[in-house]
Design a protein around this motif. Structure first.
Motif, mmCIF file in Angstrom:
data_model
loop_
_atom_site.group_PDB
_atom_site.id
_atom_site.type_symbol
_atom_site.label_atom_id
_atom_site.label_comp_id
_atom_site.label_asym_id
_atom_site.label_seq_id
_atom_site.Cartn_x
_atom_site.Cartn_y
_atom_site.Cartn_z
ATOM 1 N N LEU A 1 0.840 -1.191 0.000
ATOM 2 C CA LEU A 1 0.000 0.000 0.000
ATOM 3 C C LEU A 1 0.879 1.246 0.000
ATOM 4 N N TRP A 2 0.521 2.239 -0.830
ATOM 5 C CA TRP A 2 1.200 3.527 -0.884
ATOM 6 C C TRP A 2 0.190 4.587 -0.441
ATOM 7 N N PRO A 3 0.245 4.996 0.845
ATOM 8 C CA PRO A 3 -0.752 5.960 1.355
ATOM 9 C C PRO A 3 -0.780 7.272 0.588
ATOM 10 N N ASP A 4 0.376 7.812 0.230
ATOM 11 C CA ASP A 4 0.400 9.106 -0.458
ATOM 12 C C ASP A 4 -0.223 9.050 -1.842
ATOM 13 N N ARG A 5 -0.105 7.914 -2.510
ATOM 14 C CA ARG A 5 -0.674 7.756 -3.852
ATOM 15 C C ARG A 5 -2.062 7.140 -3.820
ATOM 16 N N ARG A 6 -2.485 6.672 -2.637
ATOM 17 C CA ARG A 6 -3.769 5.996 -2.458
ATOM 18 C C ARG A 6 -3.877 4.808 -3.427
ATOM 19 N N GLU A 7 -2.808 4.007 -3.468
ATOM 20 C CA GLU A 7 -2.771 2.811 -4.297
ATOM 21 C C GLU A 7 -2.470 1.607 -3.419
ATOM 22 N N ALA A 8 -3.051 0.482 -3.804
ATOM 23 C CA ALA A 8 -2.781 -0.771 -3.109
ATOM 24 C C ALA A 8 -2.723 -1.886 -4.138
ATOM 25 N N THR A 9 -1.844 -2.859 -3.879
ATOM 26 C CA THR A 9 -1.740 -4.009 -4.767
ATOM 27 C C THR A 9 -1.796 -5.294 -3.951
ATOM 28 N N LEU A 10 -2.251 -6.341 -4.594
ATOM 29 C CA LEU A 10 -2.257 -7.688 -4.026
ATOM 30 C C LEU A 10 -1.534 -8.569 -5.027
ATOM 31 N N ASP A 11 -0.418 -9.136 -4.601
ATOM 32 C CA ASP A 11 0.427 -9.931 -5.506
ATOM 33 C C ASP A 11 0.778 -9.149 -6.773
ATOM 34 N N GLY A 12 1.017 -7.842 -6.624
ATOM 35 C CA GLY A 12 1.415 -7.008 -7.752
ATOM 36 C C GLY A 12 0.287 -6.492 -8.620
ATOM 37 N N LYS A 13 -0.942 -6.926 -8.364
ATOM 38 C CA LYS A 13 -2.086 -6.458 -9.152
ATOM 39 C C LYS A 13 -2.817 -5.369 -8.377
ATOM 40 N N GLU A 14 -3.141 -4.282 -9.071
ATOM 41 C CA GLU A 14 -3.787 -3.148 -8.419
ATOM 42 C C GLU A 14 -5.163 -3.524 -7.876
ATOM 43 N N LEU A 15 -5.425 -3.114 -6.637
ATOM 44 C CA LEU A 15 -6.724 -3.344 -6.017
ATOM 45 C C LEU A 15 -7.624 -2.144 -6.288
ATOM 46 N N GLN A 16 -8.856 -2.413 -6.626
ATOM 47 C CA GLN A 16 -9.840 -1.349 -6.828
ATOM 48 C C GLN A 16 -10.619 -1.217 -5.523
ATOM 49 N N LEU A 17 -10.242 -0.249 -4.698
ATOM 50 C CA LEU A 17 -10.854 -0.053 -3.388
ATOM 51 C C LEU A 17 -11.635 1.250 -3.357
ATOM 52 N N THR A 18 -12.732 1.240 -2.596
ATOM 53 C CA THR A 18 -13.435 2.502 -2.356
ATOM 54 C C THR A 18 -12.551 3.347 -1.444
ATOM 55 N N MET A 19 -12.880 4.613 -1.303
ATOM 56 C CA MET A 19 -12.105 5.490 -0.441
ATOM 57 C C MET A 19 -12.090 4.959 0.994
ATOM 58 N N ARG A 20 -13.237 4.539 1.484
ATOM 59 C CA ARG A 20 -13.322 4.048 2.863
ATOM 60 C C ARG A 20 -12.563 2.735 3.030
ATOM 61 N N GLU A 21 -12.649 1.841 2.058
ATOM 62 C CA GLU A 21 -11.895 0.579 2.125
ATOM 63 C C GLU A 21 -10.395 0.859 2.169
ATOM 64 N N PHE A 22 -9.947 1.811 1.353
ATOM 65 C CA PHE A 22 -8.528 2.159 1.350
ATOM 66 C C PHE A 22 -8.118 2.725 2.711
ATOM 67 N N ASP A 23 -8.932 3.641 3.246
ATOM 68 C CA ASP A 23 -8.612 4.251 4.545
ATOM 69 C C ASP A 23 -8.549 3.199 5.650
ATOM 70 N N LEU A 24 -9.463 2.253 5.632
ATOM 71 C CA LEU A 24 -9.482 1.196 6.644
ATOM 72 C C LEU A 24 -8.252 0.303 6.499
ATOM 73 N N LEU A 25 -7.938 -0.108 5.279
ATOM 74 C CA LEU A 25 -6.766 -0.953 5.040
ATOM 75 C C LEU A 25 -5.492 -0.222 5.478
ATOM 76 N N SER A 26 -5.382 1.035 5.140
ATOM 77 C CA SER A 26 -4.215 1.830 5.516
ATOM 78 C C SER A 26 -4.091 1.924 7.032
#
Length: 134
Positions: free
Chosen positions: A76-101
């Motif tokens: 996860l890259w908080p500043d870029r609001r990007e997350a990957t799983l096994d190198g593949k980009e995850l499509q997360l809602t804003m809230r899902e990203f915030d929770l994961l972060s």
């Protein structure tokens, strides 16, 4: 013809406009635009198109490893609001990203539902919401 500012001739140009006819797009692209996006457009699409432009221009600015969070196969890259799983980009809602972060910043820590609502959602929990569960 698109005129670029002096010193910025290598910078990619994305047109963001309400004009959406094929002729408008062809004129812009033939005139020097590198991409064309018609209104209304989604913010995620615009960000993805911007990343693609920067990749093609050879300018993708990777964040240093120290600015990413890793938990197993999740990165996860908080500043870029990007997350990957096994190198593949995850499509997360804003809230899902915030929770994961939030959770990745405190590995191994267990949080109550109330704490998650206050820290991630910013709500004062009243005891009746199952939002976190959902």
């Amino acid at each position: 013809r698109i005129r670029k500012m002096p010193g910025l001739s290598n910078v990619p140009v994305m047109m963001l406009t309400a004009k959406d006819t094929e002729l408008d797009k062809v004129r812009a692209l033939d005139g020097g635009a590198d991409d064309y996006l018609s209104k209304p457009f989604g913010m995620m699409e615009m960000v993805s198109r911007t990343r693609a432009l920067l990749r093609r221009a050879g300018r993708q600015a990777e964040e240093p490893e120290s600015q990413s969070l890793t938990a197993g196969p999740v990165k996860l890259w908080p500043d870029r609001r990007e997350a990957t799983l096994d190198g593949k980009e995850l499509q997360l809602t804003m809230r899902e990203f915030d929770l994961l972060s939030f959770l990745m910043k405190s590995p191994g820590v267990v949080f109550s539902r109330e704490t998650l609502l206050q820290r991630v959602w910013g709500w004062d929990f009243d005891g009746g919401s199952r939002t976190v569960d959902v």
